[in-house]
Write an enzyme that holds these catalytic residues in place. Structure first.
Site, PDB file in Angstrom:
ATOM      1  N   GLU A   6      -6.835  -7.423  -1.124  1.00  0.00           N
ATOM      2  CA  GLU A   6      -7.472  -7.427   0.193  1.00  0.00           C
ATOM      3  C   GLU A   6      -8.939  -7.078   0.001  1.00  0.00           C
ATOM      4  O   GLU A   6      -9.266  -5.973  -0.433  1.00  0.00           O
ATOM      5  CB  GLU A   6      -6.808  -6.408   1.126  1.00  0.00           C
ATOM      6  CG  GLU A   6      -5.323  -6.659   1.361  1.00  0.00           C
ATOM      7  CD  GLU A   6      -4.700  -5.689   2.363  1.00  0.00           C
ATOM      8  OE1 GLU A   6      -5.438  -4.904   2.980  1.00  0.00           O
ATOM      9  OE2 GLU A   6      -3.463  -5.714   2.506  1.00  0.00           O
TER      10      GLU A   6
ATOM     11  N   GLU B 243       0.807  -1.222   0.000  1.00  0.00           N
ATOM     12  CA  GLU B 243       0.000   0.000   0.000  1.00  0.00           C
ATOM     13  C   GLU B 243       0.843   1.276   0.000  1.00  0.00           C
ATOM     14  O   GLU B 243       0.765   2.096   0.916  1.00  0.00           O
ATOM     15  CB  GLU B 243      -0.966   0.008   1.194  1.00  0.00           C
ATOM     16  CG  GLU B 243      -2.037  -1.070   1.075  1.00  0.00           C
ATOM     17  CD  GLU B 243      -3.005  -1.102   2.256  1.00  0.00           C
ATOM     18  OE1 GLU B 243      -2.754  -0.417   3.258  1.00  0.00           O
ATOM     19  OE2 GLU B 243      -4.024  -1.792   2.167  1.00  0.00           O
TER      20      GLU B 243
HETATM   21 ZN   LIG Z   1      -4.496  -2.742   4.305  1.00  0.00          ZN
END
Ligand SMILES: [Zn+2]
Ligand SMILES: [Zn+2]
Ligand SMILES: [Zn+2]
Lengths: 635, 635, 635
Positions: free
Chosen positions: B315, B144
């Site tokens: 995710e 991320e």
């Molecule tokens: Zn995350």
């Protein structure tokens, strides 16, 4: 017990010629206590070691000989400017890393060893000089710990002390890594010297880290206070006290209170409704000039517990203050009402802040009983009236409260660390429970977790208690019915989810499977009336479902003696739960109209009307802003 | 393509004895992929140079031999604590000049050369050990990028790199002064060493300075990522990927994606509606437990472009999360819906975050497929159901989208630098265009400016593209009709107003004479229906006026193949514009009811109902929170 | 007086080839003044001591020989980058302790001695070169003092200067301790070197400390300005001026103005309504594209007083700007309306900002009279129209205003230091009084406290004047009726409550016993109509009660010549008070409809319609966004 009145006074602010006149006028007003000295360090020691106590000798003598009992404050909340030269690093640092400068008050870090030594020194000097003085009837240590967000400090002094505190608590660093779950995000430490304070991290720090820092910070307040207690105890037999604030939750007041003899607090009903209470606009307008009808009582009851039965109001708002966003005047009668309400809750002394409005400094717009030029302000006549009322009332004794609420400061630290929903707050939850008991006309005790079970109650509420510990067993001993939840037993001491799940009770088969938080515009309806708001848990288990959400899942589960709430109840739902609990325990409720409150004493039922208008209740008429003490035999 | 499911797993969080059972249960649930390792540096190298890979060897073997394909993450998003001792200056500095401390994650500055070397080293060690391991099917680099506002850093490392970047780009300092217009307010530099980072100026800095800093910062992310790509490529044949976030726009994902093989993203529909989307209260309440009906699809389509066709959800939200302001549970069916919707948009893999809820650390309130004590959470059954659905679906292929939107990260940097009106935002504008195409039932592609013209579309929308470059020519090649504006072609590469004026088109005589921005309560009405809001341009020129404001000035001008919008359309106006464009290009529209969305695959029409209630459409009934895959021959 | 028009021009931004064409076009537009040079330091002195004035010589010659009178600015608001290398400590520090960096403008601290010397040097060089140049008709010193919150600086330079300023003012440190009441909270100092700047204290600092810092900071601006005045005066006979901003109140403009010959200000009506005025949404929408109908007039009248009768608009908004939250375009006619309104209030020159929109730099979205590529923007035609209107109007002279308002910058510092209620603000209070006079059709003068009594008025309003001084005596000399209050005479020079109480008048027996502040949803009703809001005082005394609150307590008390208001009046109440005052003083009122305003000149009654629609009044029709000059004899 015969409740008395007092006032806060600053002889150093006024010409010495005024002191005797002021003292006489206090007596004339019906006041018997006077607090002095707590901000006077620059006058007691203008330069390091240069002690100037003559003026204080004379002030004590003048006030004492007029018939006033004196509360003498240690001046440690306002170290003088020269102290900053001696210890440039003694000031606290805020969460952004900025030094909090000299120029107001409370400009010290609780962890600074050099400053703690200075506090012991000045306390000892005061104790040596006045410890046996017959006019000094009580000692106040420091002033309003934690006010202005001063409990948490991010200074080097705090960092070093925190590392030592952690090493003492955890032993090898591996134990801390395991306890905190530092494997998560590779946060493992190789030594205690690598641990920093939990501010300014990229995203939020480990909640275990934050909770430990809160526990540490609270312990530092306790130790700071105890240093002065230890200095004074050998030198005086007078009781020691501190004046706490409203809704300051950053340190454990029970822990500080354990080292003191009396708890006192500073009650500013109108300011507190304005600056520290969740309320809708209609409520704010309705009680703008009276304060919230439950906020004062809440703190009276809380600090009665902190003082182990002995408590005062040390500072009672006497008129408009200077520090809230808006500062209207109390409605006529309210200063008297607040005073008598405190007495109904067991206060030994109600002391007004302050005698005469200061014409200078930060609080020059804070009213006193006198105006700056010495005329009687509206509060003076109400104090006089309250004195008469107390004289008429005579000896009173508090009654046993039938119900109690568990209050746990550490739970507040836990839930501010991870609120999970912006609407969830520990105080807000407990206050909603307290309000519900008061709407039912009940007198309420607060109990810290450690003392649950020492006394017996019909009913104990324990919402939001973060760490269960032995609480379940204590509750089973301490009451006929305990209501826990929501969010009770939700974490371990080291901020992990308990292995046994939530709430993890041995005698109630009730399990939290999922947790949701809700925005203000969404609630979950309960069958038969009321809603859960802010916080909702999905329960399973064998326990009997007593209330259900509209989708059929349990809102309230319980078996004999133990109930668990699966959400944050709104007022309607709280009222249903309390009514059910009363049926279960043969508790008698007295449902109260809005703004009217009731408190039992041994001899009296006291009715307190926070409304501006009269209220009829139970065949009685209570005027607006008035208090009615009804003798029990007059039923 | 046969889409598959996966899950994120942290063997280092659990006793080794659990691993095999967990792996078996994943397989049983229908999962075939597992991601591991991306936060495990402190376990792989507890102290500098002390490599501990045995546990990871065993974890890989256990998971792999159970039949799971493994995504192995490089752990560079969470450097261990000892790295801070090695490089005290490696942490980022925020815009206020404060060091961002250790204690969570992403505590590094993209420009720190020493840390980049450490990342290459650990990637190389991992590659050497596992690059040819048959269970390692894919590599994730870091985690991320840009999350928690970490792209921009105001550190010394960034400052030095920025000065070098500028010197490389501009040559002599005079060229930079001219390009930036530094004569304005005497901002001219004598050397590159005088240039500072554009924070903490007295009033706003030169927008050219800020835009250059954004370009530089994006380039630093690309270079950081490429350092690990270069370390791994020689050691493995498995594809490399990164997991991007939702509405993180601080670096150019296309540039990062060009060095990788697959794009993945982390999809949290309920959290994102709550914390990063403009919406009115009614919309927030209606989709509180489902997420916005277009937000996931938007990112699916965007990251499909970033991955040049290959993309995953790495995710997938499986239940309530811990980080949004409010965290309600998904409605039953939504976890499955989100999974299948991703497949409809071409995802190769949908991977849930995470297998089992952690009982410790920052995300302990983030649900997984299992509860902390190992029971199935609601997400588990939905994952199982999605696996069955995918098995039933079999092979699928994406269809060509008939329409496209140009997406340009640099335009976002330009317009956050000078929004000109508080209501104007690049993502908001593009998202409004995307919603409009989806209300018309169209499947949409995104295209970066550099690639416009490579494929042909009926229609391309290019709102808000800051710098025109060769876009006009590319659009004329790439579609039957291009709609530009508002604010397309509005600045040069160096943030000046183009000499040729705005938008500066060769084939459309349409000129922006004046620009206005509007507060939310004021709109400009368009003849025939709809309004422009937030942003309005005054157009002149010879181009045909197709829509006019109520005062007669043009809202939409266009000639064959090129149209220009003079304002930010509301929903009604967007629908009119899309309808007009469809007529012009023989594009077939399928107008959709609120909350129902449609996506074409080669073999299926997929209908996705974000509403809690059933919807009838085109003779079909789609249940609430359900997905319907309709074979094209079943018409 | 024959009012003229001008424009702001930046020859350094454009090719030299354009200059002559631009000058000719200015003349053609009817402009006779041009301002240049105020941001050009980096072009005048690219490196230290390297003076490059040839281009400016040529620019002056080109513009001047075209027939334009030149305002030449000293470039001290934008020191070049090399100056930061010379004086790294010359930049200001904000209240959080952060250095305010180079990269925009106003990056200097008013207290830095080294930089002040540099300013004197550059002013002297300019004066020597152009002081007798016939084209230089006026000098502007610096640019917009105080803009971007630059008056207060928390730098070391400021700290050292503040300590010297205090020592000069108070003598021995004990005097300061007494004056400030530092005994309160033990804030007593042992020496001036212990005094810090009043930022970052734990809770709020002593208001006396803050007020002193404001006075000091204002004095520093005055001294900074005077340094350049002193450098220029011997070298030129042309008048000196400065361009002030709207609602910038951090320094005393009267004090700065006393050293200058003309006051000018920068008028951005639409931006100011958006970013610095209290107003409800309906008002904001109604005047979104016109600006508030009283805001410009207020500043015209205020700066006429600052300039002792001589004043200009130096920067007149010509179209949308770039810096407000929302930036809509002026309605057609408004640029002309603003220009003529300024003339009606006595402006000698109205100068547009700017000639041609810059295509680069921070203000590239700020419109000019020309677009960036040189076409006429909408403002150009309106400027041309205004020039024609002025030609038609010919010679005009201002009329004597019948009423005045006392304006006191120090009162603003006092009341921002201790507002006591979040709704109370000095400017807001004075502006409400000004609006009331304008609703009654009156022309208004402003008067600084020191000059009250120099001219005679029917009526003077003096609300919120913090320190009484000799104001009562001056008012009795200066008008038939003075209305003071609320909060007039409320503190001493050193921020204490006056010994004589509030307001402490000798000729009016009216005493403030208690002060309340109110939240926005609560007002206090006045008998007969209207309310007090925000601020309410409880009055007693022998003075006649002229208006009463609903509870019977006085709202307005007064005797011959002196009235006192006990609250912040809403519009209805202000209108009643002004009507009563008019009766008392034989003042003729002309009640105006909403949005229509009236200003008297010697020869004309000027009617200004801020509404978008026409208004009929007194037999006249005034078109929307239009101005009507009606000759007095045409009655
Ligand atoms: Zn995350
Ligand atoms: Zn800071
Ligand atoms: Zn207090």
């Amino acid at each position: 017990m015969k409740p008395e009145l007092g006032v806060c006074y600053y002889p150093e602010h006024w010409p010495e010629a005024n002191w005797a006149k002021d003292a006489a006028r206090m007596i004339e007003t019906g006041l018997t206590w006077v607090r002095i000295g707590e901000f006077a360090w620059s006058r007691l020691e203008p330069t390091p070691g240069n002690l100037q106590f003559d003026w204080l000798d004379r002030a004590i003598e003048t006030l004492g000989s007029a018939g006033l009992k004196i509360v003498l404050g240690t001046p440690t909340a306002t170290p003088p400017r020269w102290m900053m030269d001696k210890f440039p690093d003694m000031r606290a640092v805020d969460a952004e890393g900025h030094l909090r400068k000299f120029g107001s008050r409370r400009h010290y870090c609780f962890s600074h060893v050099g400053y703690i030594d200075e506090c012991k020194r000045i306390a000892q000097i005061l104790g040596q000089r006045y410890g046996r003085n017959p006019h000094i009837a009580t000692w106040q240590i420091d002033n309003e710990y934690g006010c202005h967000d001063t409990t948490l400090s991010y200074s080097d002094a705090a960092l070093n002390a925190f590392r030592r505190w952690l090493a003492d608590r955890y032993g090898p660093i591996e134990a801390l890594n395991t306890a905190w779950g530092n494997v998560f995000w590779s946060m493992e430490y190789n030594s205690f010297d690598q641990i920093e304070l939990p501010n300014q991290t990229v995203t939020e720090p480990n909640p275990a880290h934050v909770l430990a820092f809160h526990r540490f910070s609270s312990d530092q307040v306790v130790a700071f206070n105890k240093a002065q207690v230890d200095a004074l105890r050998p030198l005086t037999d007078a009781p020691l006290l501190h004046n706490y604030m409203g809704r300051v939750l950053d340190f454990d007041h029970f822990d500080v209170g354990d080292d003191l003899d009396i708890a006192t607090w500073d009650s500013y009903p109108i300011g507190f409704l304005s600056d520290r209470l969740e309320a809708d606009e209609a409520h704010r307008v309705a009680f703008l000039q009276q304060g919230d009808p439950d906020m004062q009582a809440f703190h009276h009851d809380l600090y009665r517990a902190v003082g182990r039965g002995r408590w005062w109001v040390m500072e009672q708002q006497p008129g408009p203050v200077n520090w809230a966003p808006y500062n209207p005047a109390p409605l006529p009668g309210m200063v008297r009402l607040w005073s008598l309400e405190a007495v109904a809750h067991g206060a030994e002394v109600v002391s007004y802040f302050r005698w005469r409005q200061a014409p200078f400094g930060q609080e020059q717009m804070h009213t006193g009983l006198l105006t700056p030029n010495g005329h009687g302000a509206p509060g003076l006549a109400e104090a006089r009236q309250a004195a008469d009322d107390l004289a008429a009332l005579g000896e009173v004794q508090p009654a046993r409260a039938p119900v109690a609420i568990v209050f746990d400061y550490a739970s507040n630290w836990a839930w501010t660390t991870q609120p999970q929903g912006a609407g969830f707050d520990y105080f807000r939850l407990v206050f909603s429970a307290y309000r519900a008991l008061r709407r039912a006309g009940l007198s309420v005790d607060f109990v810290p977790p450690a003392k649950v079970g020492e006394k017996h109650y019909y009913l104990i509420l324990a919402p939001g208690v973060a760490v269960l510990g032995s609480l379940e067993q204590q509750l089973l001993q301490g009451c006929d019915l305990a209501i826990m939840g929501p969010r009770t037993g939700a974490i371990t001491e080291d901020y992990q989810i308990p292995h046994a799940g939530r709430p993890g009770l041995d005698h109630l088969s009730s399990h939290v499977d999922l947790i949701e938080t809700l925005p203000p515009q969404v609630v979950r309806t309960v069958d038969g009336g009321g809603n859960a708001e802010h916080w909702v848990e999905h329960l399973s288990g064998e326990a009997k479902t007593k209330l259900s959400f509209a989708d059929g899942t349990p809102m309230l589960q319980g078996d004999a003696g133990l109930w668990y709430l699966a959400g944050f109840p709104d007022e309607t739902l709280w009222d249903r739960v309390i009514t059910m609990a009363a049926k279960e325990t043969d508790l008698t409720l007295h449902m109260m109209p809005a703004g009217l409150r009731r408190r039992e004493m041994q001899s009296h039922e006291v009715l307190i009307n926070y409304n501006a208008h009269p209220i009829s209740w139970n065949g009685l008429q209570i005027e607006g802003c008035d208090v009615l003490f009804r003798k029990h035999d007059s039923h």
